[in-house]
Design a protein around this motif. Structure first.
Motif: not given
Length: 356
Positions: A18, A20, A52, A57, A72-75, A79
């Motif tokens: 994870q 940012d 990244a 994606p 990749r997945l958004p959080l 991500q």
């Protein structure tokens, strides 16, 4: 990890990071094993940063010669990057080119030596270091080349069927292998030392594949040492067993760059005399990945090469299973003699010594 979604992915088999704003927020166990120096708050390493920043994606990146697939997945915060090793092609064009080149060279040597033996055979040929010994050495070198190609094909095929793990003591296994190999390397003027900080380290491992991996890495280190010293170290780090192979040689930066580039990338440099087919390091990487571990290369400040293999600790699944007998690929030949055949002097291959 308790305040991050990655707490749910701690034992997930894929690596999960994870991040940012280009910095690591948290990472799971698998990601820590793949990137052992990466810590929370660090900037993303270049290969992950590239993934990244990719507008797509999903894709792939290369780290230490191994290609990984990622998504990749958004959080809510940043991500999530998931990744796992990609299946490599069985044999690359560059490796096949090296294989054919070396095989042709060895066959020519055998032909010349056989002709000399048959035409000029005398008592001198039968003495240690004579032409008969050179003939046997070339035979072992061919066995090594063919065996490496076959091993890489089996390991990197679509369905690797040669992995048969058992619960084994890596410390005792490594100590015994190094003890047997050290006496052979003395004949090549290389000193091999084994160091271990733990008496017993249990792993789910395949002894035959791990032996092939260790002998290959010891051979590479001995070749780089050029008559110096090779050190094999084993230690425990959290839930990992870490095998390190180092030497007293000096690896040029250009050669190190070739070692860490993916073997699927074509090489524009001409083959140098004595240069191998480039199979051994890929075999070692494949064995490490098959065991759930990783292989990292680093050029140290003094120019020597450090190779570190991390393997998860634990026990093998002992559930009911059926295994067909594994065929004897080496034909009864010593695995250490085969793997070290490029380095050892011809006198080691004298028939009276081989068939004691």
């Amino acid at each position: 990890m308790s305040h991050s979604p990655l707490a749910l992915l701690e034992d997930f088999p894929d690596g999960a990071v994870q991040y940012d704003q280009g910095a690591v927020f948290s990472l799971n166990r698998t990601a820590r094993e793949r990137f052992p120096l990466l810590r929370q708050g660090d900037p993303l390493p270049p290969c992950l940063a590239q993934a990244a920043e990719d507008p797509q994606p999903a894709g792939s990146f290369v780290f230490q010669g191994v290609r990984y697939l990622y998504s990749r997945l958004p959080l809510d915060q940043g991500q999530l990057l998931l990744f796992h090793p990609a299946v490599s092609p069985a044999v690359t064009p560059r490796q096949l080119d090296g294989f054919v080149r070396q095989l042709r060279e060895f066959l020519q040597q055998i032909l010349i030596q056989f002709q000399l033996i048959t035409e000029h055979a005398d008592a001198q040929d039968a003495q240690p270091g004579g032409r008969i010994d050179a003939f046997y050495k070339s035979f072992y070198r061919i066995c090594r080349l063919v065996g490496n190609l076959d091993c890489l094909r089996a390991l990197t095929g679509e369905e690797p069927g040669s992995f048969r793990p058992v619960t084994m003591d890596l410390a005792g296994f490594s100590r015994q292998l190094c003890l047997e190999t050290a006496s052979l390397l003395q004949e090549a003027g290389v000193t091999l030392t084994f160091r271990c900080q733990s008496e017993g380290l249990l792993i789910p491992g395949d002894p035959e594949l791990l032996s092939h991996m260790m002998l290959s890495l010891i051979s590479n280190a001995a070749r780089a040492a050029q008559g110096g010293e090779v050190t094999v170290s084993l230690r425990r780090r959290d839930r990992l067993a870490v095998l390190s192979f180092s030497d007293s040689g000096d690896v040029p930066e250009e050669l190190f760059a070739q070692l860490v580039q993916p073997s699927s990338q074509p090489s524009t440099a001409p083959a140098m005399p004595g240069q191998g087919a480039g199979l051994g390091l890929d075999i070692a990487r494949a064995v490490a990945v098959l065991h759930g571990g990783t292989l990292l290369l680093r050029r140290q400040e003094n120019g020597s090469l450090l190779c570190a293999v991390s393997l998860p600790l634990g026990t093998a699944d002992t559930g009911p299973s059926v295994h067909s007998p594994r065929p004897e690929e080496a034909g009864g030949l010593s695995a250490a003699l085969v793997e070290l055949s490029d380095l050892l002097p011809a006198r080691v291959f004298h028939p009276d010594l081989l068939f004691l």
